[in-house]
Design an enzyme around this catalytic site. Structure first.
Site, short mmCIF file in Angstrom:
data_model
loop_
_atom_site.label_atom_id
_atom_site.label_comp_id
_atom_site.label_asym_id
_atom_site.label_seq_id
_atom_site.Cartn_x
_atom_site.Cartn_y
_atom_site.Cartn_z
N ILE A 474 74.38 101.96 78.68
CA ILE A 474 74.93 101.57 79.98
C ILE A 474 75.97 100.46 79.81
CG2 ILE A 474 74.40 100.54 82.22
CD1 ILE A 474 71.66 101.92 82.06
N GLU A 604 71.79 97.41 93.23
CA GLU A 604 71.81 98.76 93.80
C GLU A 604 71.31 99.80 92.81
OE1 GLU A 604 71.60 101.40 96.00
OE2 GLU A 604 73.12 100.30 97.13
N ALA A 609 70.47 104.61 90.52
CA ALA A 609 71.63 104.57 89.61
C ALA A 609 72.89 104.32 90.44
CB ALA A 609 71.73 105.84 88.79
N LEU A 611 73.80 105.95 93.15
CA LEU A 611 73.66 106.35 94.55
C LEU A 611 73.53 105.13 95.46
CD1 LEU A 611 71.10 109.31 94.25
CD2 LEU A 611 73.59 109.44 94.45
N GLY A 662 67.04 114.47 76.41
CA GLY A 662 67.16 113.02 76.56
C GLY A 662 66.81 112.51 77.93
N GLU A 665 61.57 109.43 78.42
CA GLU A 665 61.37 108.37 77.44
C GLU A 665 60.86 109.02 76.15
OE1 GLU A 665 62.05 105.15 77.71
OE2 GLU A 665 62.73 105.34 79.78
N ASP A 676 57.37 104.24 86.76
CA ASP A 676 58.77 103.89 87.01
C ASP A 676 59.15 104.20 88.46
OD1 ASP A 676 61.42 103.02 85.91
OD2 ASP A 676 61.99 105.06 86.52
N LYS A 680 60.44 101.60 91.66
CA LYS A 680 61.56 101.85 92.57
C LYS A 680 61.11 101.85 94.02
CE LYS A 680 64.14 104.57 89.14
NZ LYS A 680 64.72 105.89 88.80
#
Length: 815
Positions: A474, A604, A609, A611, A662, A665, A676, A680
């Site tokens: 990233i 954000e 990501a 969005l 990919g 994890e 996860d 969120k």
């Protein structure tokens, strides 16, 4: 007649003197030219140093003396003047007399101000004699003029006061007979008894103004080593630029508050005669410099310049016994006057309860003692408090005649300082509105100067200083995006992004002017060893205005430093969910710091990501809408798995394919556990105002116990194959009803849950495909037809783009 003055840096070597000769030769003045010279650069300091060494019986004074003598001798040789016997004899005579005086100081161990004036002023005598001889050797009609014969002063050695009546008469009489170029010694004069004096700080500039006023010069030029008066100190503000024109008053104010190009007494004789000054650069003679006159020149800005005094002490006298009592100020500043302390700035509140004033730090104790003696009775009666002394402070002044009757200047100044976390200790503004001065902490000076300069002079171009931690997928993609779009941002948004610091897990690198966006990876390899604590320390110490920390790591280490970063008025942009999904106490603490320090924390990309999920939610709430329900598929991995899972593809094979692509994890159980997704959902819940912890979210565990207990990833996949029937049964059951499986996070009626649900064709999640995320907001306004946000919810490109967009969004908060 034109009068020129060249400072020590302009004549520091033979090469520079040759350049000065070219400048003087090119002057066009029908009535001749007078040129005032300082000593060679650094010589005056050496003369003072050798005098003080001799007074302390330090034999090193001889070494300093010999060095100065050799320097002048070398200059004579390099200028081709070794055969000029008259010059040689004159210079030797000066050094012979200096030698004898210094030896006398050494013997009696005494250095009076009279003697120090004699020694320290010899640099101008030597430089002017050598330069006038060089001018003549180049075919110029030049005469050596010893100012000691013309400028008459009182006996205040060290900073003598000029007798202008006697001085002007002598100068005019002398110049009636003079032809060609006059080469004049700056800095020095003499008493009516013929004793040598010096004119104090900026003395050579003062000499130029004295001669210019006496001769009614058309212009006085001060030649230095910068392109005129700058908008700010270029050593502290890299983007400072020269001011084309200004008034005498503006120049006086800038000089008082630390501008080094000119010195206030320089201006006064010229001001009396309304003679314009021009500040020019010896090393850039074609530059027009700064023109100073009675007329205010337009520069298109609210202010003309920013100046500062690096070190001051602020003294405060306060107490109820001051309110309504006449004569307090007179007694206070009378005591300061008697103590011979110069006051830099004064501020007093309308309540009359407090008077604060700034002095040089070395004068603070003297001033405090004088005041406490003057108000001893009131202090004994506790009507007035003991004098409070605050040190480690600086004064910054914004100056310009355009500020008069112009609303919003103070607001712009204080808003810029406040947004960058710079606290104002005291402020002062005269009724002339020519100057607004603020007292700040000294360690904030550079940041304050750059912040104010950007607000007033570069408001068209906003600069963000980015500190990036994490250069993996990233972070690396983000750097590419910044590099490719920077030119567009400068042109279309007037936004400049400077990566001032960068760190990966191995090395870190700092460059306040900006790390190379295209070669940063090679540069970082040459940087110092990475240390997150040290990185934060350096970022704070570097103290760049409009700084932002971009955290592209995934772990908790840097997140633990967020409170400290925000507390230093540095904004944060991050896709890292750790800080926002921690305890409610830590979450609330960060929001409190954000509010208190008026700083931004943007995340954000924590949920969707690239969005616009959090911004959409906040816009709904801010505009008065009420959130009824949120449903979402928040995992690109789980979205892909359940969008792909069908009768033709076994569940275990779909998970294997997701890992190969990919999406998962290294251990797919991390994704399939739903943790996860829970983080969120927790963030979204908190954005709605819920006081909720991670443990409060009900998560359906879709994996059989056998799969969760597997000791390795390989064993996990074997267990998953043995349990394919479990997932197939759920899929088939849903299919039989015309439904599909979706792993849905839901916030409804104050409850947060995550479950594998069946949805039919009427549900917005039914046609979800690939690895897309989808979020449905049911609100009072969007009740029958929920507001849906859908798109890629993972991937380096979209996540980096989301981070980049939030960095850019910070520009709207800049001044």
């Amino acid at each position: 007649m034109q009068v020129l003055k060249f400072g020590g840096s302009s004549v520091a070597s033979a090469t520079r003197i040759q350049g000065v000769a070219s400048i003087v030769r090119n002057q066009k003045s029908a009535k001749g030219t007078a040129v005032v010279f300082s000593a060679f650069g650094g010589v005056t300091d050496d003369l003072i140093r050798m005098s003080r060494l001799a007074a302390r019986r330090k034999d090193e004074y001889i070494e300093v003396f010999d060095k100065v003598r050799e320097r002048h001798t070398l200059c004579i040789r390099e200028l081709g003047l070794r055969r000029d016997k008259a010059l040689y004899d004159f210079v030797e005579g000066v050094f012979g007399e200096l030698h004898d005086i210094l030896h006398g100081i050494y013997l009696v161990r005494e250095l009076s101000t009279r003697t120090l004036d004699f020694v320290s002023g010899q640099g101008e005598v030597l430089s002017s004699a050598i330069i006038s001889a060089y001018f003549r050797s180049q075919g110029m009609q030049a005469s050596f003029v010893d100012a000691r014969e013309l400028i008459r002063t009182d006996e205040t050695f060290g900073s003598a006061r000029v007798d202008f009546n006697a001085t002007n008469t002598r100068i005019r009489e002398h110049f009636r007979k003079l032809k060609g170029t006059a080469v004049i010694t700056g800095f020095i004069g003499s008493t009516h008894k013929g004793e040598m004096t010096t004119l104090g700080r900026g003395g050579s500039d003062y000499s130029a103004a004295i001669f210019g006023a006496a001769l009614n010069a058309t212009e006085i030029q001060i030649w230095t080593d910068v392109d005129g008066v700058m908008t700010a100190d270029p050593r502290k503000v890299k983007k400072a630029f020269s001011v084309p024109s200004m008034t005498y008053d503006e120049a006086m104010e800038l000089s008082h508050f630390g501008a080094k190009v000119i010195h206030p007494p320089t201006i006064q004789p010229a001001l009396d005669k309304k003679i314009p000054l021009r500040i020019k650069n010896t090393f850039h003679p074609e530059h027009p410099g700064t023109f100073i006159s009675v007329k205010p020149g337009e520069n298109g800005f609210l202010i003309k310049g920013i100046s500062s005094i690096d070190q001051i002490a602020l003294l405060t006298l306060s107490g109820s016994g001051m309110v309504g009592v006449t004569g307090i100020s007179a007694r206070l500043f009378g005591a300061i006057h008697m103590a011979k302390v110069n006051v830099i700035l004064i501020t007093q509140g309308s309540s009359e309860h407090t008077i604060s004033f700034a002095v040089r730090p070395e004068d603070a104790h003297t001033a405090k003692t004088a005041i406490e003696e003057a108000f001893a009775l009131e202090m004994k009666s506790r009507l007035i408090d003991k004098v409070r002394v605050e040190e480690g402070l600086s004064v910054v002044a914004v100056i310009g005649e355009n500020m008069r009757n112009q609303p919003g200047v103070s607001g712009k100044l204080f808003n810029a300082l406040g947004r960058n976390g710079i606290s104002v200790v005291a402020t002062a503004q005269g009724s002339s509105e020519l100057n607004i001065s603020v007292v700040i902490q000294n360690d904030q000076l550079s940041k304050a100067l750059n912040t104010i300069h950007q607000a007033f002079f570069l408001s068209g171009v906003k600069t963000l200083s980015v500190y990036l931690v994490g250069t993996g997928l990233i972070g690396g993609t983000l750097m590419k995006q910044i590099a490719s779009h920077l030119a567009h941002l400068r042109q279309a948004r007037s936004l400049d992004i400077v990566v001032a610091g960068i760190s990966n897990s191995r090395n870190m690198l700092f460059n306040a002017s900006g790390v190379s966006l295209s070669h940063y990876s090679d540069q970082v390899k040459e940087g110092e060893k990475a240390d997150l604590g040290n990185f934060i320390d350096r970022m704070i110490v570097q103290n760049q205005p409009n700084s932002v920390l971009v955290d592209c790591t995934g772990g908790p280490e840097l997140a633990k430093q967020y409170a400290r970063v925000l507390g230093a008025n540095i904004s944060i942009v991050t896709p890292n969910k750790v800080a926002n999904s921690g305890t409610m106490k830590e979450y609330s603490k960060l929001r409190e710091i954000m509010r208190r320090r008026n700083v931004n924390f943007l995340y954000e990309t924590n949920v969707g990501a690239g969005l616009p999920v959090i911004n959409t939610l906040n816009d709904l709430i801010t505009s008065g809408d009420r959130i009824i329900r949120i449903e979402a598929v928040l995992s690109g991995t789980l979205s892909y798995i359940f969008n792909t899972f069908n009768a033709d593809h076994k569940f275990s094979n779909v998970v294997k394919e997701a890992k190969r692509l990919g999406y998962t994890e290294p251990d797919p159980r991390v994704d399939l556990s739903g943790l996860d997704v829970a983080r969120k959902l927790l963030i979204l819940a908190r954005e709605t105002g819920m006081q909720i912890e991670l443990k409060d979210i009900a998560i359906e565990q879709i994996l059989p116990a056998e799969c969760m207990k597997a000791k390795s990833v390989d064993e996990f996949f074997k267990a998953l194959e043995r349990n394919n029937a479990v997932f197939e049964k759920r899929r088939a059951s849903a299919a039989a009803k015309g439904k599909v499986l979706r792993f849905i996070a839901k916030l409804d009626k104050g409850k947060a849950s995550i479950r594998l649900e069946e949805v039919d064709t009427t549900h917005p999640f039914y046609n979800l495909s690939g690895s897309d995320n989808i979020i449905s907001f049911t609100t009072e306004r969007y009740n029958n037809r929920p507001l849906v946000v859908k798109g890629p919810g993972a991937g380096a490109e979209v996540t980096a783009a989301g981070v980049f967009a939030e960095i850019i969004s910070l520009s709207k908060y800049l001044d």
